[in-house]
Design a protein around this motif. Sequence first.
Motif, PDB file in Angstrom:
ATOM      1  N   GLU A   1      -7.539  -0.233   3.568  1.00  0.00           N
ATOM      2  CA  GLU A   1      -6.770   1.035   3.083  1.00  0.00           C
ATOM      3  C   GLU A   1      -6.573   1.353   1.672  1.00  0.00           C
ATOM      4  N   HIS A   2      -6.509   0.192   0.743  1.00  0.00           N
ATOM      5  CA  HIS A   2      -6.445   0.773  -0.406  1.00  0.00           C
ATOM      6  C   HIS A   2      -7.608   1.096  -1.071  1.00  0.00           C
TER       7      HIS A   2
ATOM      8  N   SER B   1      -0.847  -3.827   1.355  1.00  0.00           N
ATOM      9  CA  SER B   1       0.579  -3.594   1.745  1.00  0.00           C
ATOM     10  C   SER B   1       1.333  -3.094   0.556  1.00  0.00           C
ATOM     11  N   GLN B   2       0.694  -2.886  -0.725  1.00  0.00           N
ATOM     12  CA  GLN B   2       1.178  -2.294  -1.697  1.00  0.00           C
ATOM     13  C   GLN B   2       1.133  -0.908  -1.752  1.00  0.00           C
ATOM     14  N   ILE B   3       0.224  -0.379  -1.060  1.00  0.00           N
ATOM     15  CA  ILE B   3      -0.108   1.177  -0.785  1.00  0.00           C
ATOM     16  C   ILE B   3       1.387   1.691   0.043  1.00  0.00           C
ATOM     17  N   ALA B   4       1.703   2.837  -0.544  1.00  0.00           N
ATOM     18  CA  ALA B   4       3.036   3.315  -0.161  1.00  0.00           C
ATOM     19  C   ALA B   4       2.550   4.215   1.314  1.00  0.00           C
ATOM     20  N   LYS B   5       3.184   3.590   2.130  1.00  0.00           N
ATOM     21  CA  LYS B   5       2.988   4.187   3.640  1.00  0.00           C
ATOM     22  C   LYS B   5       3.645   5.779   3.878  1.00  0.00           C
ATOM     23  N   LYS B   6       2.966   6.059   4.526  1.00  0.00           N
ATOM     24  CA  LYS B   6       3.106   7.795   4.796  1.00  0.00           C
ATOM     25  C   LYS B   6       4.175   7.892   5.749  1.00  0.00           C
TER      26      LYS B   6
END
Length: 152
Positions: free
Chosen positions: A80-81, A147-152
């Motif tokens: 994801e990142h 997990s540090q990526i902002a969830k949409k």
Amino acid sequence: MAGPGNSNGSLLAKLGLQPVTKCSLVKFYVPAFGVASYTALSVNVMNPSLIMRIFPKKDITNVLLGSALVGTGTYIYTREHLKKAPTATRVVYSAAGAVLLSFGSVLVWAVLRSIVPPNSTLCTIAGIGSGIAFINVGMNYLDFVDSQIAKK
């Protein structure tokens, strides 16, 4: 979900497998094959006589290394990142991560092999155990980064 008449879906689910699609090939099956190759590579480095008994006429080290690199690289590439990174950057980061894990592991296994007493069972266990530990640490690290990526 699989319906009552669809035993393939439930069998796959019971085995912890995913239905075979283009996405699952790239995100699940190629990395899983890479893990299997990486594990076999650990045995090959730590206990080469065992692999030579299985493949007496062929040195499969490069095949195992190549498969581990492709599996690891694919796993990193689909994280994801890295989704927003340009394709060329994703490829470079994925390749670098795969090379660092695989070649670093081979170096660690070579050092371990010189430290571990010359017992083939012990060498095999040390190789597989350390390989599984490296895989788990790497997966946990990438899960943390994702997990540090902002969830949409």
